[in-house]
Write an enzyme that holds these catalytic residues in place. Structure first.
Site, mmCIF file in Angstrom:
data_model
loop_
_atom_site.group_PDB
_atom_site.id
_atom_site.type_symbol
_atom_site.label_atom_id
_atom_site.label_comp_id
_atom_site.label_asym_id
_atom_site.label_seq_id
_atom_site.Cartn_x
_atom_site.Cartn_y
_atom_site.Cartn_z
ATOM 1 N N ARG A 110 0.150 23.872 -2.301
ATOM 2 C CA ARG A 110 1.559 24.285 -2.081
ATOM 3 C C ARG A 110 1.723 24.810 -0.642
ATOM 4 O O ARG A 110 0.915 25.571 -0.142
ATOM 5 C CB ARG A 110 1.933 25.359 -3.088
ATOM 6 C CG ARG A 110 3.372 25.917 -2.913
ATOM 7 C CD ARG A 110 3.371 27.192 -2.101
ATOM 8 N NE ARG A 110 4.699 27.795 -2.023
ATOM 9 C CZ ARG A 110 4.996 28.812 -1.231
ATOM 10 N NH1 ARG A 110 4.068 29.349 -0.450
ATOM 11 N NH2 ARG A 110 6.216 29.285 -1.184
ATOM 12 N N GLY B 46 9.482 35.874 2.774
ATOM 13 C CA GLY B 46 10.175 35.895 1.495
ATOM 14 C C GLY B 46 9.895 34.630 0.722
ATOM 15 O O GLY B 46 8.846 34.003 0.905
ATOM 16 N N HIS B 47 10.815 34.240 -0.137
ATOM 17 C CA HIS B 47 10.600 33.087 -1.020
ATOM 18 C C HIS B 47 10.625 31.780 -0.228
ATOM 19 O O HIS B 47 11.671 31.338 0.246
ATOM 20 C CB HIS B 47 11.675 33.083 -2.113
ATOM 21 C CG HIS B 47 11.415 32.075 -3.169
ATOM 22 N ND1 HIS B 47 12.131 30.908 -3.271
ATOM 23 C CD2 HIS B 47 10.470 32.037 -4.142
ATOM 24 C CE1 HIS B 47 11.657 30.194 -4.282
ATOM 25 N NE2 HIS B 47 10.656 30.868 -4.825
ATOM 26 N N GLY B 48 9.448 31.189 -0.075
ATOM 27 C CA GLY B 48 9.266 30.083 0.869
ATOM 28 C C GLY B 48 10.099 28.860 0.581
ATOM 29 O O GLY B 48 10.614 28.211 1.502
ATOM 30 N N THR C 206 3.647 38.358 3.912
ATOM 31 C CA THR C 206 3.643 37.413 5.018
ATOM 32 C C THR C 206 3.847 38.223 6.291
ATOM 33 O O THR C 206 4.593 39.200 6.285
ATOM 34 C CB THR C 206 4.800 36.406 4.843
ATOM 35 O OG1 THR C 206 4.523 35.601 3.710
ATOM 36 C CG2 THR C 206 4.995 35.527 6.072
ATOM 37 N N ASP D 99 7.366 28.170 3.660
ATOM 38 C CA ASP D 99 8.193 28.052 4.871
ATOM 39 C C ASP D 99 7.448 28.430 6.154
ATOM 40 O O ASP D 99 7.833 28.006 7.249
ATOM 41 C CB ASP D 99 9.401 28.992 4.763
ATOM 42 C CG ASP D 99 8.931 30.450 4.625
ATOM 43 O OD1 ASP D 99 8.247 30.757 3.611
ATOM 44 O OD2 ASP D 99 9.198 31.265 5.529
HETATM 45 N N1 GLY Z 1 7.182 33.050 2.857
HETATM 46 C C1 GLY Z 1 5.863 32.754 2.502
HETATM 47 C C2 GLY Z 1 5.732 31.735 1.491
HETATM 48 O O1 GLY Z 1 6.588 31.617 0.591
HETATM 49 O O2 GLY Z 1 4.776 31.020 1.529
#
Ligand code: GLY
Length: 320
Positions: free
Chosen positions: A199, A223-225, A171, A202
Site C-alpha cells: 500500500r 493524515g489519511h493518505g 508522518t 500520499d
Molecule cells: N499520510 C500518510 C499515509 O497515509 O500514508
C-alpha cells in the site's frame, strides 16, 4: 525576507502520553533544520536534516518507529522537492533503511526519475551504498503492540471525533525557506498501521503529500493518505496561494473543503515564498514547530501555540 524551517510530526488523535515526546521531537527537528541554514545549507539540506531527525525518533511514524503492515513489517514512503528547480524525488515501499528521505533525495539528484518503488528502490539504495539494516531493526515494541490491537479491533484511524487512535499517527514533514530565498519540502512515513503490503499513501506523491515551488511556497501534508491523494492536498494549497490566499487561509480552506467532501481528516504545514506560515488540521491534534530567527514556535492542540525565544523563557498564547 527571513529564513524559516517549519516541521510537523503527524496529524490525528495523538494519544495524551505521546504529546510531550512528539512536541519535543518537532522542536528539535525545527532547530536542527534551521542550524543547517545558519551553516550555509540550502532549503533542501534543511528539510532533509529536519526529516532525518524525526525518522530517528521512535515516537514518529517514519524510519525507526514506523507502523507495521499486516505482515508485521515496516514499509516506508518518502518524498522531497526542490522549489528552485521543481526537481523532485520519491521512494515508496522501502524497508530496512534508516532514512528514506535521503534515498528520495538521491532519486531526485542522481536519476532522471521522480519515483522508485519496492524492489527497484531497494536495488537503487544498494547501488548508492545506503546502509542496509538487519530485517526488523526499525520495528519498535509500540508498533508491534499497535498492530496486535489493530488485528484484535479492526483498527480506528483518523476518526473525526474523540476516538483514541490505535497505532501511531506521526508522518513527518518539513518545509523551509533559505537565506537565498529558495524553498523546499519533504515528507516521510511508515503509512497506515495494519496496511496491506505494498500500500502506498500520499507522502511520496508530489502534489498530494509534498509540493514546493520558489515562486509560490511549499507544503507537507499528513493524515489519511487515500483522502489526501484524492484531493491532491499539497497542490490544492499551492493553487489557493497562487490565487492570492495567504498561507494560513489556503491551508485551512483546502483542509476543510477536503474533509467536508471526503469525510476524512488531515493536517498540513505550509510556507509562502515570503516565509509566512500556514498550519492547519481537521484532526484533533498535529505536532508542529518552526524556527524563524530567535523564535521557536510550536504546538500540538488545535488553536494553541507556544513561543520560546531560543535564549529566553516561553509563554503560551492562542493562534488568531
Ligand atoms: N499520510 C500518510 C499515509 O497515509 O500514508
Amino acid at each position: 525576507m527571513e529564513p524559516i524551517v517549519l516541521v510537523h510530526g503527524g496529524a490525528g488523535n495523538v494519544r495524551d502520553s505521546r504529546v510531550p515526546p512528539k512536541v519535543a521531537a518537532v522542536k528539535v527537528a525545527a532547530i536542527r533544520g534551521y542550524e543547517v541554514l545558519e551553516r550555509g545549507g540550502s532549503a533542501v539540506d534543511a528539510v532533509e536534516e529536519a526529516v532525518r531527525t524525526m525518522e530517528d525518533d521512535e515516537c514518529m511514524n517514519s524510519g525507526h518507529g514506523s507502523v507495521l503492515n499486516s505482515e508485521g513489517k515496516v514499509e516506508m514512503d518518502s518524498s522531497i522537492m526542490n522549489g528552485a528547480t521543481m526537481d523532485a524525488g520519491c521512494v515508496a515501499v522501502v524497508r530496512d533503511i534508516a532514512h528514506p528521505v535521503s534515498l528520495a533525495r538521491m532519486v531526485m539528484e542522481k536519476t532522471p526519475y521522480v519515483m522508485l518503488a519496492g524492489e527497484g528502490a531497494m536495488g537503487f539504495a544498494k547501488e548508492m551504498d545506503v546502509e542496509m539494516l538487519p530485517p526488523g531493526a526499525l520495528v519498535t515494541d509500540d508498533a508491534q503492540k499497535a498492530l496486535e490491537i489493530y488485528k484484535q479491533t479492526g483498527g480506528v484511524f483518523y476518526e473525526i471525533g474523540e476516538t483514541e487512535t490505535v497505532g501511531e499517527v506521526g508522518t513527518v514533514g518539513a518545509v523551509a525557506l533559505d537565506f537565498n530565498g529558495h524553498i523546499a519540502a519533504a515528507t516521510s512515513t511508515g503509512g497506515l498501521n495494519g496496511k496491506h503490503p505494498g500500500r502506498v499513501g500520499d507522502s511520496p506523491i508530489i502534489g498530494s503529500g509534498t509540493y514546493a515551488r520558489d515562486d509560490v511556497g511549499a507544503v507537507s501534508a499528513t493524515g489519511h493518505g487515500e483522502t489526501i491523494s484524492k484531493w491532491c492536498l499539497a497542490h490544492s494549497i499551492i493553487t489557493a496561494m497562487q490565487r492570492g490566499a495567504d498561507p494560513q487561509t489556503a491551508t485551512e480552506t483546502s483542509l476543510n473543503q477536503m474533509t467536508d467532501k471526503l469525510k476524512e481528516t488531515a493536517g498540513a504545514i505550509c510556507i509562502s515564498k515570503e516565509g509566512k506560515v500556514g498550519i492547519g488540521m481537521t484532526t484533533k491534534r498535529m505536532s508542529w514547530a518552526y524556527r524563524k530567527g530567535d523564535e521557536l514556535v510550536y504546538g500540538i492542540d488545535k488553536g494553541k501555540q507556544e513561543v520560546e525565544n531560543v535564549s529566553a523563557g516561553s509563554n503560551t498564547c492562542s493562534m488568531g
